[in-house]
Scaffold this active site. Structure first.
Site, mmCIF file in Angstrom:
data_model
loop_
_atom_site.group_PDB
_atom_site.id
_atom_site.type_symbol
_atom_site.label_atom_id
_atom_site.label_comp_id
_atom_site.label_asym_id
_atom_site.label_seq_id
_atom_site.Cartn_x
_atom_site.Cartn_y
_atom_site.Cartn_z
ATOM 1 N N SER A 99 -21.905 -22.886 -16.704
ATOM 2 C CA SER A 99 -23.282 -23.310 -16.473
ATOM 3 C C SER A 99 -23.569 -24.647 -17.160
ATOM 4 C CB SER A 99 -24.244 -22.237 -16.993
ATOM 5 O OG SER A 99 -25.571 -22.628 -16.769
ATOM 6 N N SER A 121 -30.488 -21.633 -13.186
ATOM 7 C CA SER A 121 -30.976 -21.145 -14.473
ATOM 8 C C SER A 121 -29.759 -21.095 -15.385
ATOM 9 C CB SER A 121 -31.622 -19.772 -14.319
ATOM 10 O OG SER A 121 -32.419 -19.517 -15.450
ATOM 11 N N GLU A 122 -29.894 -21.676 -16.579
ATOM 12 C CA GLU A 122 -28.703 -21.937 -17.399
ATOM 13 C C GLU A 122 -28.020 -20.673 -17.926
ATOM 14 O OE1 GLU A 122 -31.749 -23.151 -18.070
ATOM 15 O OE2 GLU A 122 -32.256 -22.955 -20.192
ATOM 16 N N ASN A 123 -28.671 -19.523 -17.796
ATOM 17 C CA ASN A 123 -27.978 -18.294 -18.202
ATOM 18 C C ASN A 123 -26.977 -17.834 -17.144
ATOM 19 O OD1 ASN A 123 -30.395 -17.737 -16.687
ATOM 20 N ND2 ASN A 123 -30.065 -15.581 -17.107
#
Lengths: 217, 232
Positions: free
Chosen positions: A87, A45-47
């Site tokens: 990320s 998840s890019e966070n």
């Protein structure tokens, strides 16, 4: 015709052993529910998490542990946390094997629009532009037509673009299509859907080669 | 040891003025500098430009500054979930620059690390690329993006020490480490402030050199934006 869950179920078959996968918000999120148990896959998840697990049990939620849709999640054994630049380094550096995201429109040259409807919806692109610009392997999960019955698989996108020439595969409620030679190449039909139905629902160039099999889920 | 400790949020925010450019860490409401935001509301600084991935919700996070019309311009990647934001943007009261999330993070990191500009493929061929230099590398088109320039960076960490060393928790890390040292003054607020020597140097995420002021936040609400759970 497939339900949203079934679109996710069909896409899950594209997820291979050893893949790092980024799932977008909406239908793509559901893909995690259908990935085979006998393969090893890690969700990014890019966070800032690799090794994202299911939603927490009631009462065990942690405000410091969310996904890109801001939902509370869990971390699986072997998970890692990292900052946003790292990320997107993973994404830009093509270390993520598969990106699954939604779209408002896809064009026959692989252009995608999914972040803005001028004058109506301006929420922002989030990480979508970074993902589509860098990922080698992008699958779009979407409904074939909009609520008015108009095709969302077009000759040219009408909405502001998220990325150019980037989408390789589209899975809709009607079909699985590959984008190649400036056209949508029909690979599979949804159960109960005819080639004629798909032709009628596709505004962009559609290539139908030989017998088109009905998909299995 | 160079001591970066300040008494509290008032001392930490000293020098923030109208018209400044502020960076604020956090993703959604996770890892936002809650205490610093509350102080910015109290100080009522006006016409600030905020660099932050999101704009909070109506009554929490940066939404509180929006309610009081303190923000002139937002630079963000995603601004949904905030009705007042939408209203101010559509009426033209608020300037908004939407940029890709990875570009936002990298522009912070570039500022931290003294890289004036970089090339990224994100946004090529879209309206994000308008007016920007573009160039081909390895057969692929990229656009040039520049490092941010900001007066203050407000970040939130889990643990910190007097030397300004920081450790983050979970996905509350997000943009916070990238914003440290990316502005003239970096203010770090932490849940736990410890004496120097309490943290294992091997486990530090951000060395204190990137932090000018550190304080322990008086309280943390840590609001959850989308509670999603399973039944046992």
């Amino acid at each position: 015709m497939l339900s949203k869950e079934q679109i996710a179920q069909r896409i899950a078959k594209e997820v291979k052993d050893g893949y790092y996968v980024n799932l977008g918000i909406g239908i793509p999120t559901l893909v995690a529910n259908f990935v085979r148990d006998d393969i090893e896959v890690e969700f990014q998840s890019e966070n800032g998490i690799l090794g994202m697990g299911p939603f927490p049990f009631e009462g065990e939620q942690d405000p410091d542990l969310i996904n890109a849709g801001k939902q509370t999640i869990t971390a699986l054994p072997g998970a890692s946390f990292f900052d946003s630049a790292t990320s997107f380094g993973m994404i830009r550096g093509q270390h993520v094997d598969l990106t699954i995201l939604g779209a408002m429109e896809v064009a026959q040259n692989g252009d995608i629009a999914n972040w803005k409807i001028p004058g109506k919806m301006v929420k922002g692109m989030g990480g979508a532009m970074d993902l589509v610009a860098s990922a080698e392997n992008i699958i779009v999960a979407m409904m074939h037509t909009n609520r008015a019955g108009e095709s969302k698989l077009l000759q040219q996108c009408s909405l502001p673009l998220t990325g150019v020439n980037c989408v390789k595969k589209v899975v809709t409620n009607l079909a699985v299509l590959e984008i190649r030679d400036n056209a949508f190449v029909l690979l599979e039909r949804a159960p109960g859907v005819s080639v004629e139905d798909i032709k009628n629902a596709t505004e962009g160039a559609l290539i139908v080669e030989g017998n088109i099999p009905e998909m299995t889920l | 040891m160079i001591n970066k400790t300040v008494a509290g949020v008032e001392a930490a925010c000293k020098g923030v003025k109208d018209g400044m450019t502020l960076m604020l860490g956090g993703f959604g409401l996770s890892g936002i500098p809650e205490n610093s935001i509350a102080e910015l509301v109290r100080l009522n600084v006006k016409d600030v430009t905020c660099i932050s991935n999101n704009a909070g919700v109506d009554d929490f996070g940066l939404g509180q500054l929006l309610q009081k019309h303190q923000i002139k311009k937002m630079i963000s990647s995603y601004v949904g979930e905030n009705a007042e934001f939408e209203r101010q943007m559509l009426s033209g009261e608020l300037q908004v620059e939407l940029i890709p999330q990875g570009t936002l993070a990298q522009r912070c990191l570039a500022a931290q690390q003294g890289i004036p500009a970089f090339y990224t493929p994100a946004g090529y061929g879209t309206e994000v690329a308008e007016g920007k230099e573009s160039r081909e590398f390895n057969g692929k088109m990229h656009i040039m993006e520049k490092a941010f320039k900001a007066d203050f960076a407000f970040v939130k960490a889990w643990k910190g020490d007097e030397a300004g060393n920081l450790i983050f928790k979970g996905t509350a890390r997000n943009f916070n480490p990238n914003m440290c040292g990316a502005a003239t003054i970096t203010v770090a607020e932490v849940e736990e402030l410890l004496p120097a020597g309490s943290l294992d140097p091997n486990q530090i995420h951000i060395p204190g050199i990137f932090v000018q002021r550190i304080f322990k936040g008086a309280q943390y609400e840590k609001r959850i934006e989308q509670l999603t759970v399973r039944k046992k």
